[in-house]
Enzyme design. Structure first.
Site, PDB file in Angstrom:
ATOM      1  N   ALA A  11      45.757  53.757 -37.375  1.00 48.47           N
ATOM      2  CA  ALA A  11      44.927  54.027 -38.549  1.00 48.47           C
ATOM      3  C   ALA A  11      45.727  53.783 -39.811  1.00 48.47           C
ATOM      4  O   ALA A  11      46.938  54.026 -39.857  1.00 48.47           O
ATOM      5  CB  ALA A  11      44.453  55.470 -38.520  1.00 48.47           C
TER       6      ALA A  11
ATOM      7  N   SER B  57      43.459  58.413 -40.679  1.00 48.43           N
ATOM      8  CA  SER B  57      43.891  58.954 -39.388  1.00 48.43           C
ATOM      9  C   SER B  57      43.361  60.367 -39.197  1.00 48.43           C
ATOM     10  O   SER B  57      43.504  61.220 -40.076  1.00 48.43           O
ATOM     11  CB  SER B  57      45.416  58.986 -39.304  1.00 48.43           C
TER      12      SER B  57
ATOM     13  N   HIS C 171      44.684  62.403 -37.426  1.00 47.51           N
ATOM     14  CA  HIS C 171      45.837  63.296 -37.315  1.00 47.51           C
ATOM     15  C   HIS C 171      46.122  64.020 -38.629  1.00 47.51           C
ATOM     16  O   HIS C 171      46.705  65.090 -38.634  1.00 47.51           O
ATOM     17  CB  HIS C 171      47.065  62.520 -36.824  1.00 47.51           C
TER      18      HIS C 171
ATOM     19  N   ASP D  79      47.519  63.957 -29.585  1.00 52.07           N
ATOM     20  CA  ASP D  79      47.800  62.953 -28.566  1.00 52.07           C
ATOM     21  C   ASP D  79      48.535  63.681 -27.451  1.00 52.07           C
ATOM     22  O   ASP D  79      49.547  64.347 -27.702  1.00 52.07           O
ATOM     23  CB  ASP D  79      48.684  61.833 -29.131  1.00 52.07           C
TER      24      ASP D  79
ATOM     25  N   GLU E  60      41.298  55.257 -26.294  1.00 53.45           N
ATOM     26  CA  GLU E  60      42.530  56.049 -26.335  1.00 53.45           C
ATOM     27  C   GLU E  60      42.348  57.285 -25.458  1.00 53.45           C
ATOM     28  O   GLU E  60      41.924  58.338 -25.942  1.00 53.45           O
ATOM     29  CB  GLU E  60      42.866  56.476 -27.777  1.00 53.45           C
TER      30      GLU E  60
ATOM     31  N   HIS F 110      43.915  60.639 -26.884  1.00 50.20           N
ATOM     32  CA  HIS F 110      43.629  61.209 -28.203  1.00 50.20           C
ATOM     33  C   HIS F 110      42.423  62.146 -28.131  1.00 50.20           C
ATOM     34  O   HIS F 110      41.302  61.716 -27.873  1.00 50.20           O
ATOM     35  CB  HIS F 110      43.370  60.082 -29.211  1.00 50.20           C
TER      36      HIS F 110
END
Ligand SMILES: [Zn+2]
Length: 254
Positions: free
Chosen positions: A161, A166, A168, A175, A224, A227
């Site tokens: 990203a 992102s 995150h 993750d 993913e 994630h």
């Protein structure tokens, strides 16, 4: 002759009486007709037919503000919706879980949930390892720039990203690695016992597989299997059962 005259007079009187009687009777009839005409015409009252309400699927009554409110656990972050560069969650804490690096943090609610999830996995002989969680805007900038330098922008955009885009940075994404770390951040993670356990159980702790296989066009990211995004148990369960992505489930594709 007198009798004849009296008889004629009586007859005349009778005729007169009959005539008068007829006239009165006729007047009464006329009056009745008049009264009839005065009676208002009452039209036939037609009872309206009550049609049943048409069956309409209820609109989802979700207040869409929650997807754009920075403090909401349903905050939408993707390639179309950026976080401000100075945004940092105010309730970051370090979850007490096994991790492959120090200093990892999540928003408090997500941290408690991931502790519960990792503990429950252990009961099922599954050892999960936290690999990445909250990442600041500046840290994401460094990561992204390194990926672009290594693979070029086009390729980097598929797996990394841009800063501000992102999940995150929300402090709500994690993750997760297998115990050995051999499949960390690899698509092969989906076939590991850890990856399978997460796919089947994460929603029970409020996490969703955010970038599912075959949904790259919608999420903007490749599959993913590692994630996971915290949205709360109720929403995670609904999204899991729908087999839809976050964007599809809430119809927030734009
Ligand atoms: Zn991630």
């Amino acid at each position: 002759m007198n009798k004849l005259i009296v008889s004629i007079i009586v007859l005349l009187l009778i005729l007169l009486a009959l005539g008068l009687g007829y006239r009165f009777f006729n007047d009464d009839l006329n009056k009745i007709e008049e009264i009839k005409e005065d009676i208002p015409v009452i039209e036939e009252i037609i009872e309206p037919t009550i049609e049943p309400e048409p069956t309409v699927e209820p609109e989802k009554t979700i207040n869409t503000d929650m997807f754009y409110d920075l403090d909401s656990i349903l905050i939408l972050v993707n390639k179309k919706h950026d976080l401000p560069s100075d945004y940092e969650p105010s309730d970051l804490v370090k979850p007490n879980v096994k991790s492959n690096k120090s200093g990892l943090s999540l928003r408090q609610e997500a941290a408690l949930a991931i502790e519960e999830m990792f503990n429950k996995a252990l009961e099922d002989d599954i050892t999960l390892v936290l690999g990445s969680s909250y990442r600041s805007y500046s840290y994401q900038s460094k990561l992204y720039n390194n990926y672009v330098a290594k693979d070029g922008e086009e390729k980097a955009n598929k797996y990394s990203a841009k800063p501000g885009q992102s999940e995150h940075q929300t402090g709500l994404a994690a993750d997760i690695s297998d115990a050995s770390g051999a499949n960390y951040l690899k698509q092969s993670f989906k076939d590991t016992p850890e990856g399978i356990w997460l796919k089947d159980n994460a929603h029970n702790f409020g996490f969703i597989l955010r970038y599912p296989e075959g949904k790259e066009e919608i999420t903007g990211y490749m599959f993913e299997p590692w994630h996971f995004r915290y949205v709360g148990i109720e929403e995670a369960t609904k999204i899991y059962n729908s087999n839809l992505t976050f964007e599809e489930y809430y119809n927030i594709l734009d």
